[in-house]
Design a protein around this motif. Structure first.
Motif, PDB file in Angstrom:
ATOM      1  N   GLU A  61       1.026  -1.109   0.058  1.00 38.34           N
ATOM      2  CA  GLU A  61      -0.025  -0.243   0.157  1.00 38.34           C
ATOM      3  C   GLU A  61       0.830   1.325   0.065  1.00 38.34           C
ATOM      4  O   GLU A  61       0.563   2.226  -0.783  1.00 38.34           O
ATOM      5  CB  GLU A  61      -0.983   0.004   1.166  1.00 38.34           C
ATOM      6  CG  GLU A  61      -1.666   1.297   1.269  1.00 38.34           C
ATOM      7  CD  GLU A  61      -3.121   1.067   1.882  1.00 38.34           C
ATOM      8  OE1 GLU A  61      -3.675   2.125   2.204  1.00 38.34           O
ATOM      9  OE2 GLU A  61      -3.456  -0.003   2.101  1.00 38.34           O
ATOM     10  N   HIS A  62       1.954   1.160   0.700  1.00 39.63           N
ATOM     11  CA  HIS A  62       2.856   2.184   1.115  1.00 39.63           C
ATOM     12  C   HIS A  62       3.985   2.362   0.081  1.00 39.63           C
ATOM     13  O   HIS A  62       5.071   1.881   0.674  1.00 39.63           O
ATOM     14  CB  HIS A  62       3.047   2.717   2.285  1.00 39.63           C
ATOM     15  CG  HIS A  62       1.968   2.765   3.232  1.00 39.63           C
ATOM     16  ND1 HIS A  62       1.282   3.989   3.167  1.00 39.63           N
ATOM     17  CD2 HIS A  62       1.407   1.949   3.865  1.00 39.63           C
ATOM     18  CE1 HIS A  62       0.038   3.964   3.798  1.00 39.63           C
ATOM     19  NE2 HIS A  62       0.192   2.419   4.668  1.00 39.63           N
ATOM     20  N   LYS A  63       3.984   2.277  -1.180  1.00 38.70           N
ATOM     21  CA  LYS A  63       5.112   1.819  -2.118  1.00 38.70           C
ATOM     22  C   LYS A  63       6.188   2.821  -1.874  1.00 38.70           C
ATOM     23  O   LYS A  63       7.559   2.487  -2.251  1.00 38.70           O
ATOM     24  CB  LYS A  63       4.629   1.954  -3.535  1.00 38.70           C
ATOM     25  CG  LYS A  63       3.542   1.213  -4.057  1.00 38.70           C
ATOM     26  CD  LYS A  63       3.186   1.281  -5.272  1.00 38.70           C
ATOM     27  CE  LYS A  63       2.210  -0.001  -5.755  1.00 38.70           C
ATOM     28  NZ  LYS A  63       1.288  -0.431  -4.896  1.00 38.70           N
ATOM     29  N   HIS A  64       6.297   4.123  -1.507  1.00 36.51           N
ATOM     30  CA  HIS A  64       7.142   4.978  -1.353  1.00 36.51           C
ATOM     31  C   HIS A  64       7.820   5.049  -0.086  1.00 36.51           C
ATOM     32  O   HIS A  64       8.693   6.015   0.557  1.00 36.51           O
ATOM     33  CB  HIS A  64       6.931   6.355  -1.804  1.00 36.51           C
ATOM     34  CG  HIS A  64       6.527   6.502  -2.995  1.00 36.51           C
ATOM     35  ND1 HIS A  64       7.394   6.260  -4.313  1.00 36.51           N
ATOM     36  CD2 HIS A  64       5.244   6.470  -3.823  1.00 36.51           C
ATOM     37  CE1 HIS A  64       6.614   6.439  -5.438  1.00 36.51           C
ATOM     38  NE2 HIS A  64       5.593   6.526  -5.096  1.00 36.51           N
ATOM     39  N   ASP A  65       7.719   4.193   0.738  1.00 30.81           N
ATOM     40  CA  ASP A  65       8.055   3.959   2.349  1.00 30.81           C
ATOM     41  C   ASP A  65       9.391   3.185   2.157  1.00 30.81           C
ATOM     42  O   ASP A  65       9.680   2.304   2.433  1.00 30.81           O
ATOM     43  CB  ASP A  65       7.099   3.335   3.167  1.00 30.81           C
ATOM     44  CG  ASP A  65       7.575   3.308   4.672  1.00 30.81           C
ATOM     45  OD1 ASP A  65       8.657   3.826   5.031  1.00 30.81           O
ATOM     46  OD2 ASP A  65       6.749   2.731   5.434  1.00 30.81           O
ATOM     47  N   ARG A  70      13.905  -0.638   3.562  1.00 33.20           N
ATOM     48  CA  ARG A  70      15.321  -1.005   3.964  1.00 33.20           C
ATOM     49  C   ARG A  70      15.252  -2.027   5.559  1.00 33.20           C
ATOM     50  O   ARG A  70      16.051  -2.776   5.322  1.00 33.20           O
ATOM     51  CB  ARG A  70      15.839   0.297   4.469  1.00 33.20           C
ATOM     52  CG  ARG A  70      17.630  -0.206   5.154  1.00 33.20           C
ATOM     53  CD  ARG A  70      18.329   1.187   5.202  1.00 33.20           C
ATOM     54  NE  ARG A  70      19.731   0.841   5.651  1.00 33.20           N
ATOM     55  CZ  ARG A  70      20.147   0.520   6.993  1.00 33.20           C
ATOM     56  NH1 ARG A  70      19.396   0.582   7.907  1.00 33.20           N
ATOM     57  NH2 ARG A  70      21.260   0.182   7.106  1.00 33.20           N
ATOM     58  N   GLY A  71      14.399  -1.777   6.095  1.00 34.53           N
ATOM     59  CA  GLY A  71      14.184  -2.659   7.487  1.00 34.53           C
ATOM     60  C   GLY A  71      13.677  -4.185   6.720  1.00 34.53           C
ATOM     61  O   GLY A  71      14.130  -5.053   7.391  1.00 34.53           O
ATOM     62  N   LEU A  72      12.816  -4.073   5.804  1.00 30.76           N
ATOM     63  CA  LEU A  72      12.532  -5.620   5.394  1.00 30.76           C
ATOM     64  C   LEU A  72      13.729  -6.272   4.698  1.00 30.76           C
ATOM     65  O   LEU A  72      13.831  -7.537   4.761  1.00 30.76           O
ATOM     66  CB  LEU A  72      11.493  -5.358   4.124  1.00 30.76           C
ATOM     67  CG  LEU A  72      11.174  -6.363   3.268  1.00 30.76           C
ATOM     68  CD1 LEU A  72      10.365  -7.265   4.018  1.00 30.76           C
ATOM     69  CD2 LEU A  72      10.190  -5.890   2.078  1.00 30.76           C
TER      70      LEU A  72
END
Length: 117
Positions: A61-65, A70-72
């Motif tokens: 949903e939040h493609k620009h996060d 980076r955490g992922l």
């Protein structure tokens, strides 16, 4: 309840980064090798997988996060290292865990033969 989420950066219905307690306990119980087990590689990989799946849904949903992305990537790297450890120490435990969690293992690509034109 009309609790305000203004200023928290969270939308209503989206869990914060940590897993909910019930979900975490459920994952631990399902993957524990013995009673009271919270630190075995199986439990750690299962918890990371649950967090990775949760964060993947958030990023759809939040493609620009990019900070969360980076955490992922860091979590995926940590899970990859733990799985590599399991492969080295006990391949059968690795295979059962990968099967149980439905984690795709890396498959080698077939090389195409080059043809002269």
């Amino acid at each position: 309840s009309t609790q305000s989420t203004w200023g928290t950066g969270l939308k209503e219905g989206y869990p914060a980064v940590p897993l909910k307690t019930e979900l975490k306990l459920n994952v631990i119980v399902e993957n524990a090798t013995h009673e009271g087990d919270t630190g075995s590689p199986e439990v750690q990989v299962a918890l990371l997988t649950a967090r990775i799946n949760q964060l993947t849904e958030h990023l759809r949903e939040h493609k620009h996060d990019h900070h969360s992305r980076r955490g992922l990537y860091m979590m995926v790297g940590r899970r990859k290292r733990m799985l590599a450890y399991l492969v080295k120490t006990d391949i059968e435990r690795y295979r059962t865990l990968v099967g149980r969690l439905n984690i795709r293992s890396k498959k080698k690509k077939k090389k195409k033969k080059k043809t002269l034109r």
